[in-house]
Scaffold this motif. Structure first.
Motif, PDB file in Angstrom:
ATOM      1  N   CYS A   1       0.831  -1.217   0.000  1.00 22.97           N
ATOM      2  CA  CYS A   1       0.000   0.000   0.000  1.00 22.97           C
ATOM      3  C   CYS A   1       0.858   1.257   0.000  1.00 22.97           C
ATOM      4  N   GLU A   2       1.905   1.258   0.811  1.00 24.50           N
ATOM      5  CA  GLU A   2       2.781   2.429   0.836  1.00 24.50           C
ATOM      6  C   GLU A   2       3.555   2.558  -0.471  1.00 24.50           C
ATOM      7  N   MET A   3       3.942   1.454  -1.049  1.00 21.59           N
ATOM      8  CA  MET A   3       4.612   1.501  -2.349  1.00 21.59           C
ATOM      9  C   MET A   3       3.668   2.059  -3.412  1.00 21.59           C
ATOM     10  N   ALA A   4       2.401   1.675  -3.343  1.00 22.03           N
ATOM     11  CA  ALA A   4       1.418   2.209  -4.293  1.00 22.03           C
ATOM     12  C   ALA A   4       1.340   3.724  -4.184  1.00 22.03           C
ATOM     13  N   ARG A   5       1.417   4.224  -2.957  1.00 23.85           N
ATOM     14  CA  ARG A   5       1.373   5.675  -2.751  1.00 23.85           C
ATOM     15  C   ARG A   5       2.655   6.332  -3.256  1.00 23.85           C
TER      16      ARG A   5
ATOM     17  N   MET B   1       9.152 -10.637  -8.612  1.00 26.95           N
ATOM     18  CA  MET B   1       8.477 -10.983  -7.360  1.00 26.95           C
ATOM     19  C   MET B   1       9.431 -10.641  -6.227  1.00 26.95           C
ATOM     20  N   ILE B   2       8.952  -9.842  -5.285  1.00 23.77           N
ATOM     21  CA  ILE B   2       9.789  -9.401  -4.171  1.00 23.77           C
ATOM     22  C   ILE B   2       9.338 -10.090  -2.893  1.00 23.77           C
ATOM     23  N   GLU B   3      10.262 -10.787  -2.245  1.00 24.46           N
ATOM     24  CA  GLU B   3      10.004 -11.456  -0.969  1.00 24.46           C
ATOM     25  C   GLU B   3      10.769 -10.721   0.133  1.00 24.46           C
ATOM     26  N   ILE B   4      10.056 -10.325   1.194  1.00 23.01           N
ATOM     27  CA  ILE B   4      10.654  -9.564   2.302  1.00 23.01           C
ATOM     28  C   ILE B   4      10.544 -10.387   3.583  1.00 23.01           C
ATOM     29  N   ARG B   5      11.633 -10.562   4.276  1.00 19.60           N
ATOM     30  CA  ARG B   5      11.580 -11.306   5.543  1.00 19.60           C
ATOM     31  C   ARG B   5      10.718 -10.547   6.541  1.00 19.60           C
ATOM     32  N   ASN B   6       9.721 -11.216   7.095  1.00 25.58           N
ATOM     33  CA  ASN B   6       8.683 -10.465   7.796  1.00 25.58           C
ATOM     34  C   ASN B   6       9.090  -9.883   9.143  1.00 25.58           C
ATOM     35  N   ASP B   7      10.245 -10.279   9.690  1.00 27.97           N
ATOM     36  CA  ASP B   7      10.693  -9.617  10.920  1.00 27.97           C
ATOM     37  C   ASP B   7      11.206  -8.207  10.634  1.00 27.97           C
ATOM     38  N   LEU B   8      11.405  -7.871   9.368  1.00 32.37           N
ATOM     39  CA  LEU B   8      11.833  -6.522   8.987  1.00 32.37           C
ATOM     40  C   LEU B   8      10.659  -5.561   8.861  1.00 32.37           C
ATOM     41  N   ILE B   9       9.432  -6.103   8.874  1.00 34.52           N
ATOM     42  CA  ILE B   9       8.245  -5.268   8.637  1.00 34.52           C
ATOM     43  C   ILE B   9       7.151  -5.570   9.664  1.00 34.52           C
ATOM     44  N   GLU B  10       7.574  -5.707  10.911  1.00 37.97           N
ATOM     45  CA  GLU B  10       6.623  -6.057  11.967  1.00 37.97           C
ATOM     46  C   GLU B  10       5.816  -4.857  12.464  1.00 37.97           C
ATOM     47  N   THR B  11       6.365  -3.648  12.335  1.00 44.05           N
ATOM     48  CA  THR B  11       5.690  -2.457  12.834  1.00 44.05           C
ATOM     49  C   THR B  11       5.311  -1.537  11.684  1.00 44.05           C
ATOM     50  N   ALA B  12       4.380  -0.624  11.954  1.00 42.54           N
ATOM     51  CA  ALA B  12       3.948   0.326  10.928  1.00 42.54           C
ATOM     52  C   ALA B  12       5.112   1.186  10.450  1.00 42.54           C
ATOM     53  N   ASP B  13       5.951   1.636  11.387  1.00 40.11           N
ATOM     54  CA  ASP B  13       7.099   2.462  10.996  1.00 40.11           C
ATOM     55  C   ASP B  13       8.064   1.684  10.108  1.00 40.11           C
ATOM     56  N   ALA B  14       8.307   0.434  10.457  1.00 38.87           N
ATOM     57  CA  ALA B  14       9.218  -0.393   9.666  1.00 38.87           C
ATOM     58  C   ALA B  14       8.646  -0.652   8.279  1.00 38.87           C
TER      59      ALA B  14
ATOM     60  N   MET C   1      12.099   0.459  -0.910  1.00 39.41           N
ATOM     61  CA  MET C   1      11.781  -0.475  -1.977  1.00 39.41           C
ATOM     62  C   MET C   1      11.224   0.251  -3.201  1.00 39.41           C
ATOM     63  N   SER C   2      10.445   1.294  -2.976  1.00 39.81           N
ATOM     64  CA  SER C   2       9.867   2.051  -4.082  1.00 39.81           C
ATOM     65  C   SER C   2      10.959   2.725  -4.900  1.00 39.81           C
ATOM     66  N   ARG C   3      11.933   3.313  -4.232  1.00 39.24           N
ATOM     67  CA  ARG C   3      13.048   3.940  -4.953  1.00 39.24           C
ATOM     68  C   ARG C   3      13.824   2.892  -5.743  1.00 39.24           C
ATOM     69  N   TRP C   4      14.027   1.755  -5.124  1.00 39.14           N
ATOM     70  CA  TRP C   4      14.760   0.654  -5.735  1.00 39.14           C
ATOM     71  C   TRP C   4      14.043   0.162  -6.996  1.00 39.14           C
ATOM     72  N   VAL C   5      12.742  -0.076  -6.872  1.00 41.91           N
ATOM     73  CA  VAL C   5      11.956  -0.544  -8.005  1.00 41.91           C
ATOM     74  C   VAL C   5      11.928   0.502  -9.122  1.00 41.91           C
TER      75      VAL C   5
END
Length: 254
Positions: free
Chosen positions: A64-68, A215-228, A236-240
């Motif tokens: 969702c944030e990448m879409a934005r 296809m992008i796979e992200i280890r989910n301990d890196l994205i456990e919180t809203a800030d993360a 990721m958006s800049r990278w893509v």
């Protein structure tokens, strides 16, 4: 399509930022852990229903944030992959698995041919039809699917933090690996690859049409919180975006 069919489709797939101007189309097949009431939780415990077996934690928030950030549309499933895994073809056993990771799925055992066809029609077909429609609105669509994976799988710790997955067309994956700055432990087709049957969306909506895809796979301990989730999505958006620009003039070699 009549009104009832549209309502049924809206219950299983959603498009966010539908008017996004980017040619990038984001996809999140495992966005939700929701199991329709009629399926009686598939006979699962609360632990199983909320585990990684049922969905990809954090993936939708990142998407969702990448879409934005990218001003890109996002097509996301609204039901658990244990009901139907929209990244699997109808003939794959893993589309409606009897077991996922450490969990047996009672509600998927002994499904009849009619049961399976009903789920295909109710969950798989609307999702892929909607994705196809969104892609058709873009002059040169780029397919980017967003997933997350568990840091420990079958007792083994995974070192990889971000996986860049592809099937036969390597253009966008190559570009992403070239522009990556070393922020993450990043690997090709890891922790999964085509042999694991995880590239169905790419094979259905990108390879036949010659569209760039990854296809992008992200280890989910890196994205456990809203800030993360927000922070990683911005990176990721800049990278893509950089990779899409770099790969624009490369011909498809499939």
């Amino acid at each position: 399509m009549n009104q009832t069919q549209q309502m049924n489709n809206d219950a299983v797939v959603e498009v966010l930022n539908a008017s996004g101007a980017s040619d990038i189309v984001l996809v999140c097949e495992h966005a939700s852990a929701f199991i329709p009431t009629a399926l009686n939780d598939l006979g699962l415990s609360a632990e199983a229903r909320h585990s990684h077996a049922a969905w990809d934690p954090g993936a939708k928030a990142v998407a969702c944030e990448m879409a934005r950030q990218l001003d890109a549309p996002l097509v996301a499933s609204k039901v658990s992959r244990l009901v139907y895994d929209c990244n699997r073809p109808p003939d794959a056993p893993s589309a409606m698995p009897e077991r996922s990771e450490v969990f047996d799925i009672p509600g998927n055992k002994k499904l009849t041919r009619n049961d399976r066809e009903t789920r295909v029609a109710r969950y798989y077909t609307p999702f892929h039809d909607r994705l196809k429609q969104v892609l058709s609105t873009k002059p040169d669509p780029v397919v980017v699917t967003i997933h997350s994976f568990t840091p420990i799988y079958q007792g083994i710790q995974r070192e990889v933090e971000v996986g860049i997955l592809y099937d036969q067309d390597t253009r966008l994956a190559d570009a992403m690996l070239e522009v990556e700055t070393g922020t993450f432990v990043t690997r090709r087709n890891d922790p999964y690859g085509p042999a694991d049957g995880v590239t169905h969306t790419l094979k259905e909506h990108a390879l036949p049409q010659g569209r760039r895809n990854v296809m992008i796979e992200i280890r989910n301990d890196l994205i456990e919180t809203a800030d993360a989730q927000t922070s990683l999505a911005i990176q990721m958006s800049r990278w893509v975006a950089d990779a899409v620009t770099q790969s624009k003039d490369i011909s498809c070699r499939v």
